[in-house]
Design an enzyme around this catalytic site. Structure first.
Site, PDB file in Angstrom:
ATOM      1  N   ASP A  83       1.000  -1.180   0.028  1.00 32.00           N
ATOM      2  CA  ASP A  83       0.013   0.207   0.042  1.00 32.00           C
ATOM      3  C   ASP A  83       0.976   1.369   0.010  1.00 32.00           C
ATOM      4  O   ASP A  83       1.844   1.312   0.906  1.00 32.00           O
ATOM      5  CB  ASP A  83      -1.195  -0.080   1.290  1.00 32.00           C
ATOM      6  CG  ASP A  83      -2.299   0.397   0.923  1.00 32.00           C
ATOM      7  OD1 ASP A  83      -2.386   1.499   0.276  1.00 32.00           O
ATOM      8  OD2 ASP A  83      -3.191  -0.146   1.501  1.00 32.00           O
TER       9      ASP A  83
ATOM     10  N   GLU B  27      -6.249   4.118  -6.240  1.00 29.84           N
ATOM     11  CA  GLU B  27      -7.459   4.353  -5.625  1.00 29.84           C
ATOM     12  C   GLU B  27      -7.610   5.810  -5.847  1.00 29.84           C
ATOM     13  O   GLU B  27      -7.129   6.727  -5.809  1.00 29.84           O
ATOM     14  CB  GLU B  27      -7.497   4.021  -4.160  1.00 29.84           C
ATOM     15  CG  GLU B  27      -8.634   4.387  -3.434  1.00 29.84           C
ATOM     16  CD  GLU B  27      -8.593   4.690  -1.864  1.00 29.84           C
ATOM     17  OE1 GLU B  27      -9.487   4.172  -1.181  1.00 29.84           O
ATOM     18  OE2 GLU B  27      -7.660   5.181  -1.841  1.00 29.84           O
TER      19      GLU B  27
ATOM     20  N   HIS C  72     -11.250  -2.942   2.932  1.00 33.39           N
ATOM     21  CA  HIS C  72     -10.932  -2.372   4.365  1.00 33.39           C
ATOM     22  C   HIS C  72     -11.660  -1.193   4.736  1.00 33.39           C
ATOM     23  O   HIS C  72     -12.015  -0.702   5.766  1.00 33.39           O
ATOM     24  CB  HIS C  72      -9.636  -2.018   4.659  1.00 33.39           C
ATOM     25  CG  HIS C  72      -9.005  -1.009   3.880  1.00 33.39           C
ATOM     26  ND1 HIS C  72      -8.781  -1.019   2.692  1.00 33.39           N
ATOM     27  CD2 HIS C  72      -8.579   0.187   4.257  1.00 33.39           C
ATOM     28  CE1 HIS C  72      -8.288   0.057   1.955  1.00 33.39           C
ATOM     29  NE2 HIS C  72      -8.201   1.047   3.022  1.00 33.39           N
ATOM     30  N   ASP C  73     -12.226  -0.444   3.551  1.00 34.00           N
ATOM     31  CA  ASP C  73     -13.356   0.601   3.897  1.00 34.00           C
ATOM     32  C   ASP C  73     -14.752   0.429   3.434  1.00 34.00           C
ATOM     33  O   ASP C  73     -15.473   1.452   3.484  1.00 34.00           O
ATOM     34  CB  ASP C  73     -12.635   2.011   2.727  1.00 34.00           C
ATOM     35  CG  ASP C  73     -11.377   2.512   3.001  1.00 34.00           C
ATOM     36  OD1 ASP C  73     -11.208   2.325   4.471  1.00 34.00           O
ATOM     37  OD2 ASP C  73     -10.906   2.786   2.245  1.00 34.00           O
TER      38      ASP C  73
ATOM     39  N   ASP D  93      -3.189   4.586  -2.496  1.00 36.57           N
ATOM     40  CA  ASP D  93      -4.046   5.349  -1.808  1.00 36.57           C
ATOM     41  C   ASP D  93      -4.528   6.860  -2.215  1.00 36.57           C
ATOM     42  O   ASP D  93      -3.555   7.354  -2.374  1.00 36.57           O
ATOM     43  CB  ASP D  93      -3.780   5.228  -0.250  1.00 36.57           C
ATOM     44  CG  ASP D  93      -4.919   5.710   0.656  1.00 36.57           C
ATOM     45  OD1 ASP D  93      -5.735   4.890   1.000  1.00 36.57           O
ATOM     46  OD2 ASP D  93      -4.811   6.745   1.217  1.00 36.57           O
TER      47      ASP D  93
END
Length: 575
Positions: free
Chosen positions: A122, A277, A349-350, A224
């Site tokens: 990440d 993302e 995860h979100d 991210d």
């Protein structure tokens, strides 16, 4: 829907003049791959401190190899104060002791590679932690050499914030720093100041760090909120009304990503993955980002389909509606058919657990979990499995906000109850439905204490349903979600129609049926899925052919119901 010349995924200039699709081996490795996201804090705890770690991930590599995945996306394990569970990074080139050490990371990398599994890190470079040495220097004085590494602005009229931007985690996106009397920008928590990518020194420092990880052997990056690194500079110091709720993304994002590609990936041998993302981007944006000829990223995560069931804000859930969801996914299939590539996901995860959000996690948990697995994996793109998805884990409903840990949920609850006088019960209902801790409860490995996640007290309570829903029980069951995912992954590995075939949605306005075809080189696959608790007659004008003689490749019910799809039944045919 537009058909794909699959060579455009890898090299747009290599397409045959007559549009004939090339062999499957001409396409990039990730077109036949499946990625598994590990949220280390909640995956497996090897030392009994209640927090998952790299040793826990290493101990489960055989499980992931058995599942058949090709790559692990590892959520952040860098040193961090953990205000946002690791997405606030203090040091980009180390491992937080709570997760292990660089030596243990190297072991994980080597042992994953031995099993043919890649590791994707990440990358969080829109912002750092406010404890990162860069920011500590930047805030020390207005003339510090690193002052311009972040976004600093003088107060507006009457000492107000420089503009009206709001933080994604509630409240303003600006915090006044008492030391220098200026505001710094943070699109997320106040402990996550945004880096100023307008400064070339920032960009070079990031590229140096990325190369350090690739030289260590990692196989790519999930980036991210990467589109937010480029800001609409003219609005940063603009009036309060300048943002009108839109994206802060600036047009220079393409220059930054192309520069990143040249500085980090160009000329490297090996197979790397870059996925960005990107909240708020359009299909037209995505075509540019994922066009291989432009050298930006391989694919993106977009948010359109996971925003359709939200009302005035994220924690205002709307009833599930199939038509807008499948129309949205089909629009992205069509839009990236000729150029570009899709990332396929329904949870991470979100996001809440897919079987609770899109299915029926009570009466039809196995059926709806496997239905959505088949539907998603048969779209064109790279599927992402979030830990626990492969055993049908569900949302959790803690009875008090005190049991939750996610900063987004906690800030929302406090703001809604204390500032806007909403009832605690109604606010908690929104957290139950949409809160990020739904995905972050510990992985349910077996029926022992703490679901086999830890011998200590877990950092976040385990979902109480773990005695019934856990990996050991699922794998031992005749109706195993895990086994169904194994078969889907094998199909993507072995059938080029699944990997590269053109997508065509059938009956876009049907409120119960999710059906589409995938076609390549004269072969056609048909997906039929009944997204409801009621039976659905299969016969109808929407069927492309008589399916009575078609080969049933995969289904989530025993046998073939032929004339009717049973509740939450999904079938895959070869016509």
């Amino acid at each position: 829907m537009t058909s794909l010349d699959s060579r455009t995924v890898n090299d747009p200039a290599a397409a045959a003049s007559d549009g004939t699709p090339p062999p499957a081996e001409a396409a990039p490795w990730w077109t036949t791959a499946v990625v598994y996201q590990v949220y280390p804090r909640s995956f497996a705890d090897s030392n009994g401190d209640g927090i998952g770690d790299l040793g826990g991930v290493r101990g489960k590599l055989d499980y992931l190899a058995e599942l058949g995945v090709d790559a692990i996306w590892l959520s952040p394990v860098y040193p961090s104060p953990q205000h946002d569970n690791g997405y606030d990074i203090r040091d980009y080139q180390d491992i937080d002791p709570v997760f292990g050490s660089l030596a243990e990371f190297d072991l994980l990398l080597a042992e994953a590679h031995e099993r043919g599994i890649k590791i994707v890190m990440d990358l969080v470079v829109n912002h750092t932690s406010d404890e990162h040495p860069w920011f500590v220097e930047s805030r020390s004085s207005i003339d510090n050499p690193k002052r311009d590494w972040y976004w600093w602005r003088q107060p507006g009229a009457a000492g107000a914030e420089p503009n009206g931007w709001g933080s994604a985690f509630s409240g303003p996106a600006w915090t006044l720093d008492e030391t220098t009397g200026e505001y710094y920008l943070h699109l997320f928590a106040k402990q996550q100041p945004d880096l100023n990518w307008e400064n070339p020194e920032v960009r070079q420092a990031v590229y140096t760090m990325m190369n350090w990880w690739l030289d260590r052997g990692v196989d790519g990056f999930r980036m991210d909120v990467i589109n937010f690194i480029a800001k609409q500079v003219e609005l940063v110091s603009g009036p309060a009304a300048a943002t009108d709720g839109g994206s802060p993304m600036g047009a220079q994002i393409h220059d930054y990503l192309q520069e990143m590609h040249r500085a980090v990936f160009a000329g490297r041998t090996g197979e790397h993955l870059t996925v960005g993302e990107m909240p708020g981007v359009s299909i037209d944006d995505a075509v540019l980002f994922t066009d291989a000829a432009r050298g930006e990223v391989d694919m993106i995560f977009q948010f359109e389909h996971v925003s359709l069931d939200q009302g005035t804000h994220k924690f205002d859930p709307l009833p599930r509606s199939l038509v807008p969801l499948k129309r949205s996914l089909a629009r992205w299939q069509d839009g990236l058919a000729a150029t570009g590539w899709n990332s396929l996901y329904l949870n991470n995860h979100d996001q809440p657990r897919l079987v609770s959000r899109f299915g029926n996690d009570a009466s039809w948990r196995y059926e709806s979990a496997t239905l959505w697995a088949l539907v998603l994996h048969l779209h064109r793109g790279t599927p992402y499995i979030y830990q626990g998805e492969e055993i049908g884990m569900t949302n959790v409903k803690f009875d008090s906000i005190e049991h939750y840990r996610d900063i987004e949920s906690l800030n929302h609850y406090r703001e809604a109850v204390e500032q806007f006088d909403q009832s605690p019960a109604s606010v908690l209902a929104g957290v139950h439905a949409m809160g990020r801790d739904n995905a972050r409860t510990p992985m349910q490995w077996d029926g022992s204490a703490n679901a086999g996640f830890s011998t200590g007290t877990p950092w976040l309570a385990v979902n109480p349903n773990y005695p019934a829903i856990n990996a050991a029980a699922d794998q031992a069951s005749a109706r195993s979600v895990f086994a169904f995912y194994q078969r889907l992954i094998a199909l993507r590995h072995n059938d080029e129609v699944v990997a590269l075939g053109a997508f065509e949605l059938i009956e876009p306005d049907h409120e119960q049926l999710y059906a589409f075809t995938r076609s390549l080189n004269g072969q056609t696959l048909l997906v039929l899925a009944n997204v409801s608790d009621e039976p659905l007659t299969v016969q109808g004008a929407w069927l492309p052919d008589d399916i009575s003689g078609a080969e049933l490749l995969l289904g989530n019910y025993p046998g073939d119901g032929a004339a009717a799809l049973r509740p939450w039944e999904a079938r895959l045919y070869r016509l």
